[in-house]
Design a protein around this motif. Sequence first.
Motif, PDB file in Angstrom:
ATOM      1  N   ASN A  38       0.854  -1.603   0.206  1.00  0.00           N
ATOM      2  CA  ASN A  38       0.046   0.200   0.132  1.00  0.00           C
ATOM      3  C   ASN A  38       0.961   0.976  -0.269  1.00  0.00           C
TER       4      ASN A  38
ATOM      5  N   PRO B  93     -14.610   0.043  11.321  1.00  0.00           N
ATOM      6  CA  PRO B  93     -15.730   0.144  11.000  1.00  0.00           C
ATOM      7  C   PRO B  93     -14.988  -0.428   9.502  1.00  0.00           C
ATOM      8  N   ASP B  95     -13.045   0.210   5.256  1.00  0.00           N
ATOM      9  CA  ASP B  95     -12.541   1.991   4.603  1.00  0.00           C
ATOM     10  C   ASP B  95     -11.609   2.599   5.398  1.00  0.00           C
ATOM     11  N   ARG B  96     -11.121   1.974   6.939  1.00  0.00           N
ATOM     12  CA  ARG B  96     -10.056   2.689   7.695  1.00  0.00           C
ATOM     13  C   ARG B  96     -10.537   3.714   8.275  1.00  0.00           C
ATOM     14  N   ARG B  97     -11.370   4.779   7.971  1.00  0.00           N
ATOM     15  CA  ARG B  97     -12.106   5.736   8.690  1.00  0.00           C
ATOM     16  C   ARG B  97     -10.716   6.503  10.405  1.00  0.00           C
ATOM     17  N   ILE B  98     -10.039   7.111   9.533  1.00  0.00           N
ATOM     18  CA  ILE B  98      -8.938   7.468  10.469  1.00  0.00           C
ATOM     19  C   ILE B  98      -9.650   9.129  10.305  1.00  0.00           C
ATOM     20  N   PHE B  99      -9.251   9.984  11.263  1.00  0.00           N
ATOM     21  CA  PHE B  99      -9.495  11.591  10.585  1.00  0.00           C
ATOM     22  C   PHE B  99      -7.882  11.635  10.499  1.00  0.00           C
ATOM     23  N   GLY B 147      -1.977   3.058   3.686  1.00  0.00           N
ATOM     24  CA  GLY B 147      -3.272   1.911   4.279  1.00  0.00           C
ATOM     25  C   GLY B 147      -2.952   1.519   5.105  1.00  0.00           C
TER      26      GLY B 147
ATOM     27  N   GLN C 176     -15.011  15.786  10.596  1.00  0.00           N
ATOM     28  CA  GLN C 176     -14.542  14.970   9.438  1.00  0.00           C
ATOM     29  C   GLN C 176     -15.275  14.102   9.253  1.00  0.00           C
ATOM     30  N   ASP C 177     -15.282  13.058  10.740  1.00  0.00           N
ATOM     31  CA  ASP C 177     -16.460  11.580  10.355  1.00  0.00           C
ATOM     32  C   ASP C 177     -17.263  11.750  11.386  1.00  0.00           C
TER      33      ASP C 177
END
Lengths: 254, 244, 612
Positions: A38, B93, B95-99, B147, C176-177
């Motif tokens: 990656n 979750p 798709d990782r979704r880190i800030f 990633g 952001q989320d």
Amino acid sequence: MTVLSVKGLTKSFGGPKVVDNVSFALEAGEMLALIGPNGAGKSTCFNIINGQLSRSAGEIRILGVDTSGLDPSRIWRLGVGRTFQITETFLSMTVIENVQMALFSHHRLLTVWRKPARHFHAREAEALLDLVGMAEFAGRPCRQLAYGDLKRLELAIALANEPKLLLMDEPAAGMAPRERGELMSLAARIAKTRAIGILFTEHDMDVVFEHADRIMVLNRGVLIFEGLPEAVRRSAEVQAVYLGAGTLYAESHA
Amino acid sequence: MSAAFESPAVLGLAVNKLNAWYGQAHILFDMAIEVKPGEVVALLGRNGAGKSTTFRSIMGLVPKVEGDISFNNVSIAGLPTYEIVRRGLGYVPEDRRIFTDLTVEENLSVGVQPPRPGLEPWTPERLYDVFPNLRELRGRQGGRMSGGEQQMLTIARTLMGNPSLVLLDEPSEGLAPKIVEQMADIILKMKASGLSLVISEQNLHFARLISDRVAVIEKGAVRYAGTMADFQARPDIRDAFLAV
Amino acid sequence: MNFYLVQFLAGLASAASLFLVSSGLSIIFGVTRIVNFAHGAFYMLGAYVAYSLTERLSGALGFWGGIVVAALVVALVGALLEMLLLRRIYRAPELFQLLATFGLTLAAEDLSLLIWGPEDLLGRRAPGFRGAVDVMGLPFPSYDLFLIGIGPLVLLLLFLLFRRTRWGVLVRAATQDREMVAALGVNQKWLFTSVFTLGVFLAALGGALQLPREAVTHQMDLRIITEVFVVVVIGGLGNVVGAFLAAILVSELNAFGILIFPKISLILVFLVMALVLVIRPMGLLGKAEGPTRAHASAAAPWRPLDGSVRLLVMAAVILAALLPFAAGDYALSVASELLIFMLYAASLHFLISTGGLVSFGHAAYFGLGSYGAAIAVKSFGAPMLAALIAGPLLGCLGALLFGWFCVRLSGVYFAMLTLAFAQIAWSVAFQWNAVTGGDNGLLGLWPAAFVATPARFYWLTLALVVPAIAVLRLIVFSPFGYAFRAVRDSQLRSAAIGLDRQPIQWASFVVAGTFAALAGALYTFSKGSVFPDNLGIPLSVDGLVMVLLGGIETVSGGIVGALVFKALSIWLTSQTDYSKLALGALIVALVVAFPKGIVGAIEGLGGRKVRP
């Protein structure tokens, strides 16, 4: 015939080089896999080839045409089809309308506003759906399709402009193991009969080792290895940066 | 026998007759899962089978859900998400979704919850021992990580909440085989520290490395459940549900 | 030279309040994803409450205390509204949220009229800052110097709040989320309420601080909200530093624009905004958003009308054509108006339903059509039929110009920019007395002799509106209409099959604008006059409510929505003096009752039936 030739491709976003002097060529009918850790630069390579990103240096020729300065839609018109890691289709339309939409664009009908769309290229769309085994779903709303069927629909859409080069970003992602194999066999069959060159990225090594004619390994933007699947599998360097101890793919592929 | 003696048997997570809808679409049909303390359970199934929806339903993130969800003997169905987290259920979750705008340290700080009795509390230092890469990157913005590093950070961030059970959605998706091997090591370390895990997965090789039990999901329901060993002896199940 | 320095300083002073309001809007949007249209109303309320408090409290402490307490009181009102209203609509589509907060704005205008009366109110001067200081030989109000200091101070405090506190980290994470923040155990509800309260506090403080500088009026809300939208579009939505820079830029442009184009100073701001958007569509400091993923529409794929429905529609048209034989003159003039608004709603519905482009300034094109027709008659002596061509032509040109910029943006940015353009068109109509008659409008624009009776004018309207709507439908089902839908459905896929989003959306924008302008031109002759209201924000919002009522996911719902809404509002205006309050309450109620839209609500019922 060489459908894609890349020479000295380099890209940096201001900082270090994300893609560093990458060169390769893809022949008609060939399936070429691009693998690597990656962040190695695979997506960047892909997005430069399809025109979403500009390059810092290097030359890309698609069917002999230099693509520098061309936007994605011009590159598409050269004969490049694409599928996405997560499927992207027109969910408010039916299955056949999705394929027709691509055909409208290919046949330059987008400015037609006085005649109903359903009159245009329905036959051709049906033929494409038939090719990927989706003919029976033609009238279905696209959003009702199962994921594997969406992947096949994407393939049909990608074939609408009679491409000579197909770019597939992680085509097997999100599918069950046998579905993956079937999709890739279908793609390979179409590539051979229509003389299309396929460049794909993938993390599922079972898919890569089974379906790629040739494999390139990218690490930190540099092409570190290129060769036949068996050679890649045996390479100590590729094992060290990417493959690991080999617990995550089958031990041999027919 | 009195209830007090029975209760240890249902510690952990028990999901029964779980149904969920997105708008008009009925996604889960009488889903049932059981996870005992210290166990790693793999949910296998292709995209759209209902794995993510199962996790999101358990976490109170799906608007329309019916059914029983109990955690350590207490019903958590219908609770707001933060309440569920505070009871010790962690969620990573897909798709990782880190800030991406926050540094690694700030990302970790968002996940902080009070320590849980009986479990050694997680601190950034203890996490850096499990995820050595993150120590060097602690001041870096999340958006400037690879990633694999991001995936490690999402797991570390959830551990800061001191959960006793973690739902891990597709941890190997889109990662290089070598990184996935590291991921397997980390999951086994988490298990060794006393955590239970439910992991949704499409990579059978990976699932084989980490899980005690398997549930195969197809069209919103469990079609097969058994130990990993039993599952491996049943190629017919694999062909029936994990292929076309 | 010194004069320019003073002008520059005055601009900086004006920037303070603009920055406070804009940063509040930006912060709220960042976390809740709601573009709080009511932010201008909170600004206005801040000024009104501060006026009442400072009139009653004496001394320096009374004044400064009154300013701060006013901001706190309004912030509390904001917090209550957030808990009672907004919490119910966080999951609703953006369009509904904008509408709900707009409904609040309407209601607040009538409420402030009830409480504080119609007169402009002049507040006290600030104790300690009553005089002027000497700036290079020219007098400069000392209060303005104070304001110049306020902006950077608030910016610094906000920076510390967001960087140095856990609350700030949580807010940045939620920006952001937000779902992920909840999934990590943070109580989202209170985070949202606190953020909203802070944002409202900033807006109200901005309003209260204007008290010594300008009179408090009922127009403060819409005037500031337009500027705020311009500021956040230029600065980048969700970016506080961007809001700071853009507030200064806009205020300076206003300060110097007055010198260059005294009549239409907004033009300069418009030109700069246009320039920024061309160079950086995400604003000065905003971040480029990645392409949005394909989204699923819940409705079944659209089909052209089948035979039996087609017959029904034809029967309805024939019945409509026979109406003059049954109805009186008043009924016929109302019927003409209904037809005109059907076309207006249908054109907006085309943008929203087919293309996903939610325009908050569609009245601009209706109004341009009205004025185009009126000016053709008044300034060029054109006959009515020529004027009915001139109107749509002007609307078409306006849509060509504004649309070129608008389609560079998407989502809420698009909505805000369309609104800003409509406001600019409105202020041109309002200020350009020589041509538009300004506030007095243009009068005496009656239909030509051959359609001078209500019945004949009705037939003319029917003869133009029905084919126009039919053409819109034809476009929806044509290859072009499919392409318009395709670029909405999936940006990635449409780019990957050679569709250029911007030209397609631009062309559609022009189509919608031209048809709206045709409606506007007809409206001129049905009323015999035009006023700046023909391009006002309320008319834009009327259009949105019609589309909403009709159902967003339908092909032609706007037509039905227009019929229902227009009939309702004609009746409402005849019943009450506070029609804004009634309409605002109606909009809010609608959005709360059907947070997923009427179509969504019906589907929700369907979903329950499926349950075993």
